[in-house]
Each structure stands twice: as C-alpha cells, then as structure tokens.
Design a protein around this motif. Structure first.
Motif, PDB file in Angstrom:
ATOM      1  N   ALA A 131      -3.496 -10.160 -10.117  1.00  0.00           N
ATOM      2  CA  ALA A 131      -4.619  -9.642 -10.031  1.00  0.00           C
ATOM      3  C   ALA A 131      -5.405 -10.219  -7.924  1.00  0.00           C
ATOM      4  N   LEU A 132      -4.124 -10.343  -7.317  1.00  0.00           N
ATOM      5  CA  LEU A 132      -3.891 -11.828  -6.535  1.00  0.00           C
ATOM      6  C   LEU A 132      -3.517 -11.127  -5.443  1.00  0.00           C
ATOM      7  N   GLN A 133      -2.462  -9.998  -5.606  1.00  0.00           N
ATOM      8  CA  GLN A 133      -1.855  -9.711  -4.225  1.00  0.00           C
ATOM      9  C   GLN A 133      -3.007  -8.797  -3.388  1.00  0.00           C
ATOM     10  N   VAL A 134      -4.032  -8.196  -3.827  1.00  0.00           N
ATOM     11  CA  VAL A 134      -4.579  -7.218  -2.503  1.00  0.00           C
ATOM     12  C   VAL A 134      -5.144  -8.290  -1.861  1.00  0.00           C
ATOM     13  N   LEU A 135      -5.564  -9.569  -2.675  1.00  0.00           N
ATOM     14  CA  LEU A 135      -6.022 -11.090  -1.455  1.00  0.00           C
ATOM     15  C   LEU A 135      -5.316 -11.170  -0.793  1.00  0.00           C
ATOM     16  N   TYR A 136      -3.908 -11.677  -0.992  1.00  0.00           N
ATOM     17  CA  TYR A 136      -2.458 -11.687  -0.213  1.00  0.00           C
ATOM     18  C   TYR A 136      -1.940 -10.773   1.467  1.00  0.00           C
ATOM     19  N   ASN A 137      -2.899  -9.536   0.927  1.00  0.00           N
ATOM     20  CA  ASN A 137      -2.965  -8.437   1.871  1.00  0.00           C
ATOM     21  C   ASN A 137      -3.799  -8.202   2.700  1.00  0.00           C
ATOM     22  N   ILE A 138      -5.169  -9.457   2.710  1.00  0.00           N
ATOM     23  CA  ILE A 138      -6.462  -9.361   3.491  1.00  0.00           C
ATOM     24  C   ILE A 138      -6.203 -10.203   4.498  1.00  0.00           C
ATOM     25  N   ASP A 139      -5.974 -10.324   6.263  1.00  0.00           N
ATOM     26  CA  ASP A 139      -5.567 -10.635   6.916  1.00  0.00           C
ATOM     27  C   ASP A 139      -7.111 -11.998   7.171  1.00  0.00           C
ATOM     28  N   GLY A 140      -7.622 -12.844   6.437  1.00  0.00           N
ATOM     29  CA  GLY A 140      -8.325 -13.459   7.012  1.00  0.00           C
ATOM     30  C   GLY A 140      -8.131 -14.529   6.458  1.00  0.00           C
ATOM     31  N   LYS A 160     -21.283 -12.217  -6.376  1.00  0.00           N
ATOM     32  CA  LYS A 160     -20.277 -11.230  -6.739  1.00  0.00           C
ATOM     33  C   LYS A 160     -18.992 -12.392  -7.492  1.00  0.00           C
ATOM     34  N   PHE A 161     -18.678 -11.957  -8.733  1.00  0.00           N
ATOM     35  CA  PHE A 161     -17.995 -12.919  -9.528  1.00  0.00           C
ATOM     36  C   PHE A 161     -16.427 -12.684 -10.039  1.00  0.00           C
ATOM     37  N   ARG A 162     -15.808 -12.064  -8.380  1.00  0.00           N
ATOM     38  CA  ARG A 162     -14.697 -10.968  -9.150  1.00  0.00           C
ATOM     39  C   ARG A 162     -14.739 -10.161  -7.462  1.00  0.00           C
ATOM     40  N   PHE A 163     -13.124 -10.022  -7.855  1.00  0.00           N
ATOM     41  CA  PHE A 163     -12.939  -8.812  -6.077  1.00  0.00           C
ATOM     42  C   PHE A 163     -13.139  -7.463  -6.916  1.00  0.00           C
ATOM     43  N   ALA A 164     -12.587  -7.284  -7.949  1.00  0.00           N
ATOM     44  CA  ALA A 164     -12.750  -6.103  -8.177  1.00  0.00           C
ATOM     45  C   ALA A 164     -14.087  -5.893  -8.598  1.00  0.00           C
ATOM     46  N   ALA A 165     -15.791  -6.227  -8.619  1.00  0.00           N
ATOM     47  CA  ALA A 165     -16.568  -5.941  -9.184  1.00  0.00           C
ATOM     48  C   ALA A 165     -17.639  -5.573  -7.733  1.00  0.00           C
ATOM     49  N   LYS A 166     -18.235  -4.440  -7.953  1.00  0.00           N
ATOM     50  CA  LYS A 166     -18.641  -3.770  -7.033  1.00  0.00           C
ATOM     51  C   LYS A 166     -20.244  -4.685  -6.674  1.00  0.00           C
ATOM     52  N   ASP A 167     -20.401  -5.493  -5.947  1.00  0.00           N
ATOM     53  CA  ASP A 167     -21.743  -6.017  -5.232  1.00  0.00           C
ATOM     54  C   ASP A 167     -21.840  -6.498  -3.821  1.00  0.00           C
ATOM     55  N   PRO A 168     -22.787  -5.670  -3.035  1.00  0.00           N
ATOM     56  CA  PRO A 168     -22.331  -5.022  -1.599  1.00  0.00           C
ATOM     57  C   PRO A 168     -23.253  -6.363  -1.128  1.00  0.00           C
ATOM     58  N   PHE A 169     -23.039  -6.652   0.147  1.00  0.00           N
ATOM     59  CA  PHE A 169     -24.223  -7.070   1.224  1.00  0.00           C
ATOM     60  C   PHE A 169     -24.586  -6.322   2.381  1.00  0.00           C
ATOM     61  N   GLU A 194     -10.182 -16.156  -8.648  1.00  0.00           N
ATOM     62  CA  GLU A 194      -9.952 -15.183  -8.704  1.00  0.00           C
ATOM     63  C   GLU A 194      -9.132 -15.681 -10.184  1.00  0.00           C
ATOM     64  N   THR A 195      -7.758 -16.260  -9.556  1.00  0.00           N
ATOM     65  CA  THR A 195      -6.629 -16.749 -11.068  1.00  0.00           C
ATOM     66  C   THR A 195      -7.849 -17.121 -12.236  1.00  0.00           C
ATOM     67  N   ASP A 196      -8.926 -18.346 -11.938  1.00  0.00           N
ATOM     68  CA  ASP A 196      -9.963 -18.728 -13.249  1.00  0.00           C
ATOM     69  C   ASP A 196     -10.334 -17.462 -13.910  1.00  0.00           C
ATOM     70  N   PHE A 197     -11.018 -16.709 -13.442  1.00  0.00           N
ATOM     71  CA  PHE A 197     -11.134 -15.821 -13.881  1.00  0.00           C
ATOM     72  C   PHE A 197     -10.515 -15.088 -14.630  1.00  0.00           C
ATOM     73  N   GLN A 198      -9.365 -14.936 -14.477  1.00  0.00           N
ATOM     74  CA  GLN A 198      -8.158 -14.404 -15.376  1.00  0.00           C
ATOM     75  C   GLN A 198      -7.943 -14.629 -16.313  1.00  0.00           C
ATOM     76  N   ASN A 199      -7.903 -16.630 -15.969  1.00  0.00           N
ATOM     77  CA  ASN A 199      -7.281 -17.381 -16.898  1.00  0.00           C
ATOM     78  C   ASN A 199      -8.340 -17.376 -18.043  1.00  0.00           C
ATOM     79  N   THR A 200      -9.190 -17.466 -18.175  1.00  0.00           N
ATOM     80  CA  THR A 200     -10.121 -17.826 -18.696  1.00  0.00           C
ATOM     81  C   THR A 200     -11.066 -16.454 -19.605  1.00  0.00           C
ATOM     82  N   VAL A 201     -10.492 -15.234 -18.879  1.00  0.00           N
ATOM     83  CA  VAL A 201     -11.396 -14.034 -19.586  1.00  0.00           C
ATOM     84  C   VAL A 201     -10.206 -12.849 -20.035  1.00  0.00           C
TER      85      VAL A 201
END
Lengths: 412, 376
Positions: free
Chosen positions: A74-83, A92-101, A279-286
C-alpha cells in the motif's frame, strides 16, 4: 542495502560483547566446548533437530515478511512520488479515496517561502474501468495523472515517456498488475472507461489492498476521461494531491508549518513520512492482515518452542549421565546452565541460517507469484532471529530442570 | 492385552503424557482453526447473498464480484418476468458513498445498497421490521458491524453522506463481509437522492424469485435464451462458486489462508510425529525388555500403534470441543459464517489417526534396532 550494513555492524558489536562474557575465554576448565560437542554428538539427530528449528524460523520469517509486504504494497505508490510534502483535502483518510480539492490552493502553496515547486496529481478510483486487451473483460483500476511538464513520479519508465505522454489518449500501465488485467505492451490499444487508449509503456508498481492495477496518464487525457463535467475555458480542475518539493536548505517541518499557515482549514498538509504512517496505520487497524499474520508468527513461535524443547529435552536426557558425572566432579550448576543455554543458542543459530536461506529463495518465488513486494528486510530477519533465539532459550530454561535435578548417585 | 500395555504406558508418567497430549492438542486445534478459516473466510464475500431471498440472479456480463458489479438496464427484469415461472423480479442498487464523520473530520467510504421496498429482499426479520422507516426521505439503516471510525451508529443521528444530510433511521446487524468499512441500506428512492448521478433504470443486480416447485436450472436456461449478451444469469450455486472463486484465486485472501492451512497441516504433523516418537523412544528400555522376554516385533508394533492412537484420541476430544467454542467466538467477533461440520471433524480425526500410525511406524524403526544388551 544500507540497513543491512548497519545491521551487520550492530550484530558484530553484539557478538563481540557476547565473546567478552563467554565462558570459554581463559581458564583451562572452560577449554572444552561442551555445548558444541554435545550438539554434534549425534549427527543424524542433529540434522533432524536443526530442520525442526529451521522450519519454525522459516515460518516466522515468512509470516512477518508477508505482513510487512502487505502493508508495503500500500506504500509503494507513495515511495514513488517525488516530493517532501503532500497537500490534500482535510477529509481524505487514505491514498486511494477520491477526495479532490481546488487547484488554486496549489498556487497559494507556491507562494510559501521554501517551496521549490508544488505540482498536481489527479486520481480516480471509482469510475475507472480497464479493459483487458486479450480477454476484453473489464475491471476497475486506479488511474493517476500528472502534467508532463511537471513530473512528480519517480518510476523511471514514466520519466522516460514524458514526451509521448503529451500525445492525447496515451497511458502507461502497470506491468505488475494482477494477471486478469492482461498484457499491455507499448503499442497496445485498449479501453479505459469505455474510451480508446493507447499504451506507450509499462512501469512496475504491483497491486495493493484496493487497486488491482494502475494506469498513469497526462492531466489532459485524464480530464478528458474523468472530468465530472466539461470545464469552461480557463477553469481549473480539482486535484487529488499537491506534491511539494522543499527548496534545499529549508527544513521540511518549517515549510510544512508555513504551508499550514498559508492554506485554509479544509486542506491537510502532511509530510511524506506522515502519509506513510497514516497509510500504515489505516492498513493495520482496518485490514485483518495484521492480526492474521501476528497469529501466524505466534503459532510459529509456540511450535518452534515445542520443537526446541523436545530437541533439548532429548539431548539432555541422553547426556544425563555425562552431566551427572560433571556434577560429581565438582562442576557447579552455573557452569551446566551456561552450557545448556549455549547449546540452545547454537541450535537457534544452526536452525536460523538454513531457515533464512530458504526464506530468501522462497521470497523471490512468492513475490513473483503474489505480486507483493515481499523481501527479507533487515527488520524482518532481525526480528525473526530474536524470536528464534528467544524460543530456544526459553525451551532450554524449561528443559534445564532435568540437568539441575540430576543426581550422580541416581544415574549410575 | 496390547491395549492394556499401551494404556499402562500412557498412565505411567502422567506428567509427561499430559505434556505430550497437550502438544498434540495444540496441533489438532491449529488444524481445526485453519481449516475453519480457509473454508469460511471466502464465505465472508457471500454474506449478503446468503441473507438475500432469490432463486436466480441477473447481473451484468462485466460482473466481477459483488463490490464491482457494473449495471444492467432495468428492463431486463421485466423481460425476465415474461418467463412464466418467474414470480418476482426485484432490483438492487449499490454504490460507494463518502461518509463524513464530524468528530474526526475524515471522510470514509461506505457501501450503500438501495432496495425496492415492495420486494422482500433480505431474509432477516431484523431488517424487514425496520424497512418501513426508509420510506422517509434521506434515511438509512446502518450495520452495527460498521467500523467505529464512522462514529456513533444510533438512530436519529444526522450524518453527511455524499455531501447530503442523511438521518440514521435504525441499525441492524448482518455484518459487512469484505465489502468495506461499513454498510448502509436505504430505499431505491433515497438511493437516487444520495447518488444523483445514478438512475433507477440502471440496476446493479436483479433478484428473481421463482414459483414454488420451479427448477432454477431450467428457468435459468430459458432466461439465457431471451437475455442479450449484456446480462448474465446466475443460479444460487453458480453465484456461490463465482464469489468463492473470486476471493480464493483473484485476491490475496486465498493465498493468506491457503498458506495458513498448509502451515497448520505441516506443523500439526511435525508436532504429532515429534511428540509420539519421543514418547516411544522414552519407553525404549521397557520395549527392549519385552523383546528380550520374547515378544515379537509385530506385537510391539501393535502396542506402539495403539499407544499413538490412544494419545491422539485423548487429545482430539478436547481439541474438537475447544474448536467449536473458538468457532462461535470468531463467528460473533467477525460475523464470518465459520461452523463445525461432521465432514471436517471426521477428516481431522482421520488425518490425526493416520499420522499417529505413521509416527508409530517411524518410531518402530528405532524399536527394531533396540537391543536389550545395549540398553542396560
């Protein structure tokens, strides 16, 4: 690799500390490597004992490895963001939840001191449907998009295809997506959400809990496919993430604070590390994956303890006359205890090493089969070693009573 | 006679035997648990279908699994009613909604199902009783098994769903299966209020109830003849297979629990073997004495096998009892349909006995080498 070198150094220091307290140092009385010889006295049984302990170590290592791999996926995509900092909607509570601004917040972020750049990422998870180019079956997919003039992804293949991504209706697809997504080499024409799309290359990401596959496009292609309504000229589309790179010489936390000051309350400003933690926390609890693999590890530990207890108990029972003789010769209990614990540590090491070798091999195979980022990280290996050693020592402590109770007069 | 000798060996050192029995107990319990998980966890994906009343299911040809079902035109339901044996055809709508938790200020995804209130879709009195409340605009029923992150799930609470003010009209407890963090039920009309982009003419699933006595397979065949290629017809058995197959092969679920099952089997066998062979090795001097007295290897082999069977059976009984208790605990905690059945009980017992006999035979090899002269 760094963590391995660091870990090796730590082990070296630990071993040195062990040696300095080792009973074999100095004194002729301690010259006989009793534990070592005891262990080797019956080679055939040794092989069986080691394989038992190796099995338990392998079991724990794979369970811990799987758990980490699931969360890592679940973290791979975050690792691959340059920032350094990600700006999102505050709900927004997790990466893959649509919540635009609103994208104008990104321009506000630009103005903050210490921001090198702030670039948009667009995302779609609910509406995106990928058609397998071979079977023509459809599956939901994750679509990420960015402006090719403002690259944000670290995938080398994405960086190499910026020019081609500028062409309309082009995309890069994940070559590690689940098999049901089919093979989409460069040049493949398939459908994304019922519109034709041309694949110009592949990157490697792999599926996670929510996304079975990923497609990366340019912002223009993305908006053509997924904009909720046609945008008026000059109107800015909403974005999913604002990726902020901090200027060299500025502390990330300082810039984060400044961004929080500059942006309204409906915008959350988190560092990349905070996003990884969230993201880790979300995966751990849910997700039930954490507890399931913890249970597996516990089972491995208990089983390993039972095996090593059996092994040590049998060894000690067989060598009881020898221990009793030593006692009769005047050796103290502490010496015998030390010998038994030492023997238990040898067993732990002897079982752990083949377990590790098999685990590394298996991890390679399983990573290919399951598409998970399964690897034997230093943390996994070190945890397993500690557990293996712990289980052997604990088993030794239980089995020891027999030696301590050995009465020379009874044995003969 | 052999049984008596074997029993004496078990009863001789009660502490040691107890320990060995404890070990075998753990091994058997482990097998029961993992078998239970392996068989029932994929069924978590069938939670809703199991609770729904239908004989045949209409779904899109792009149907992947319940959470990703795509849509079919509602007129397929009316077309289905043209087949005489089809008694009722009800539409089911579902989608994912953003649920904003005021306290946490985070939005979570939940799964919303829209029901035609005229049809009796759920075979659950708890839901049927409360459906009337959904006739009020902007009301939902929430599953109490929904994640605590959604906040308090009490009737009367007003929440924001897809940026619309919605009232919780009541709760029920069916479980959320694998569909998401939470599940809510609402009427089809409220469904279109919450999801303004969805239309009642595009349904996710069509649930068909047949005339009593009609053969679902025959009706399914005639439906397939009249339905265009965009619609699939599932019988109950077919949708069961389809969903199980989805969870076992297409997701990591099957892998996780398959791994667990394999580990449990290996671990169980290793423990069984280790414990029993230690028990036998420990009695080696006695066996050697018997041998010296003239008892044949065959006789001793019989004793050893009976010993192994006695010990494993003593372990099996409490293990099965504890497994039943654990199953019901897991069932309450996770709402997974994990249940003990006689096939599993018999299967595990057969494995345990088989393995016991095998361990005994391995230990026999040691026994055969046992030389009375060497032992004393």
């Amino acid at each position: 690799m760094g963590q391995w070198a660091d870990g090796a150094a730590r082990i070296g220091r630990f071993a040195a500390a062990l040696r300095s307290t080792s009973p074999r140092r100095g004194g002729t009385r301690r010259a006989v490597p009793l534990a070592w010889r005891n262990m080797l006295s019956d080679r055939r049984r040794l092989l069986r004992s080691i394989s038992g302990i190796a099995f338990a170590a392998l079991l724990m290592m794979l369970q811990i490895g799987f758990r980490n791999a699931f969360i890592d996926s679940a973290l791979q995509v975050l690792y691959n963001i340059d920032g350094d900092i990600l700006i999102t909607s505050s709900t927004k509570f997790r990466f893959a939840a649509k919540d635009p601004f609103a994208r104008r917040q990104l321009y506000a972020a630009h103005a903050v001191d210490g921001v090198a750049w702030a670039r948009p990422i667009y995302g779609e998870w609910n509406l995106a449907i990928w058609k397998n180019p071979q079977t023509r079956k459809t599956y939901s997919t994750q679509v990420l998009a960015f402006d090719p003039d403002q690259p944000v992804f670290l995938f080398p293949e994405v960086r190499d295809h910026l020019e081609q991504l500028r062409q309309p209706d082009t995309a890069l697809s994940d070559r590690k997506a689940r098999r049901s997504y089919g093979f989409a080499d460069a040049g493949t024409v398939t459908e994304l959400t019922r519109r034709e799309i041309r694949i110009i290359g592949n990157f490697a990401l792999g599926p996670d809990f929510t996304a079975d596959g990923t497609v990366i496009t340019s912002d223009r292609t993305f908006l053509k496919f997924f904009a909720p309504r046609p945008l008026a000229a000059g109107e800015l589309a909403d974005i999913e993430f604002g990726v902020v790179k901090v200027r060299p010489g500025y502390a990330i936390e300082t810039v984060q604070q400044a961004l929080k000051q500059a942006l309204p309350a409906n915008i959350a400003v988190r560092t990349k590390a905070e996003w990884l933690a969230l993201e880790t926390d979300f995966q751990n609890t849910v997700s039930p994956v954490g507890p399931i693999f913890m249970l597996g590890t516990a089972i491995g530990f208990i089983v390993g303890m039972m095996i090593s207890y059996q092994v040590l108990y049998t060894d000690l029972s067989d060598q009881l006359p020898q221990y009793a003789t030593l006692k009769a010769m005047g050796y103290e209990n502490t010496y015998l205890v030390r010998a038994v614990l030492e023997q238990a540590s040898f067993y732990a090491l002897a079982g752990f090493l083949p377990g590790l070798a098999v685990a590394v091999g298996l991890a390679h195979v399983l990573a290919d089969v399951t598409l998970l980022p399964l690897r034997m990280s230093f943390e996994t290996v070190a945890t397993t070693f500690a557990l293996t050693l712990g289980m052997c020592l604990f088993a030794a402590a239980l089995a020891m009573r027999r030696v301590l109770a050995a009465d020379p007069a009874d044995v003969f | 006679m052999k049984t008596l000798v074997a029993w004496r060996i078990v009863a001789h050192d009660k502490g040691r035997s107890g320990l060995a029995i404890g070990g075998v107990f753990v091994a058997i319990l482990l097998m029961f648990l993992q078998l239970g998980f392996y068989a029932s966890v994929p069924r978590g994906g069938l939670l809703f279908y199991d609770a729904m009343r239908f004989d045949l299911l209409l779904a899109s040809s792009a149907y992947v699994f319940e959470g990703q079902s795509s849509t079919i035109p509602r007129r397929r339901l009316f077309q289905a009613l043209a087949v005489p044996q089809v008694l009722r055809a009800n539409a089911l709508y579902h989608d994912r909604a953003r649920w904003l938790n005021d306290d946490e200020r985070l939005a979570r995804d939940i799964f919303v199902m829209g029901l035609d209130l005229r049809g009796v879709l759920f075979d659950l009195p708890e839901i049927e009783r409360r459906l009337e409340a959904l006739r009020q605009p902007d009301t939902i029923l929430v599953d109490t098994a929904s994640r605590p992150e959604l906040g308090a799930l009490v009737a009367g609470r007003r929440i924001e769903l897809e940026q619309r003010n919605v009232t919780i009209a009541g709760t029920y407890s069916l479980g959320t299966g694998f569909i998401g963090l939470g599940v809510a039920l609402t009427s089809d009309l409220n469904f279109t209020r919450i999801f303004p982009k969805r239309s009642l003419s595009a349904v996710n699933l069509g649930l068909l109830v047949l005339e009593p006595g009609a053969d679902p397979n025959v009706v399914a065949a005639s439906l397939r003849n009249i339905m265009p290629a965009d619609t699939r017809v599932f019988t109950r058995a077919e949708i069961n297979d389809h969903e199980m197959n989805h969870w076992v092969t297409r997701t990591s679920t099957g892998l996780v629990f398959g791994c667990g099952l394999l580990v449990a089997a290996i671990v169980g066998l290793v423990i069984l073997n280790q414990t029993l062979s230690t028990q036998i090795t420990r009695q080696l001097p006695q066996f050697a004495t018997l041998k010296a007295m003239g008892y044949s290897d065959g006789y001793l082999g019989g004793v050893v096998i009976i010993l192994a069977i006695i010990m494993s059976t003593i372990s099996y009984v409490p293990a099965a009892a504890v497994a039943v208790a654990l199953y019901s605990m897991v069932r309450d905690a996770t709402k997974l349909p994990i249940e003990m059945n006689s096939a599993r009980m018999a299967g595990v017992l057969a494995i345990v006995w088989g393995m016991s006999a095998l361990s005994a035979l391995v230990a026999l090899r040691v026994l055969r080498r046992a030389d009375p002269v060497e032992l004393f």
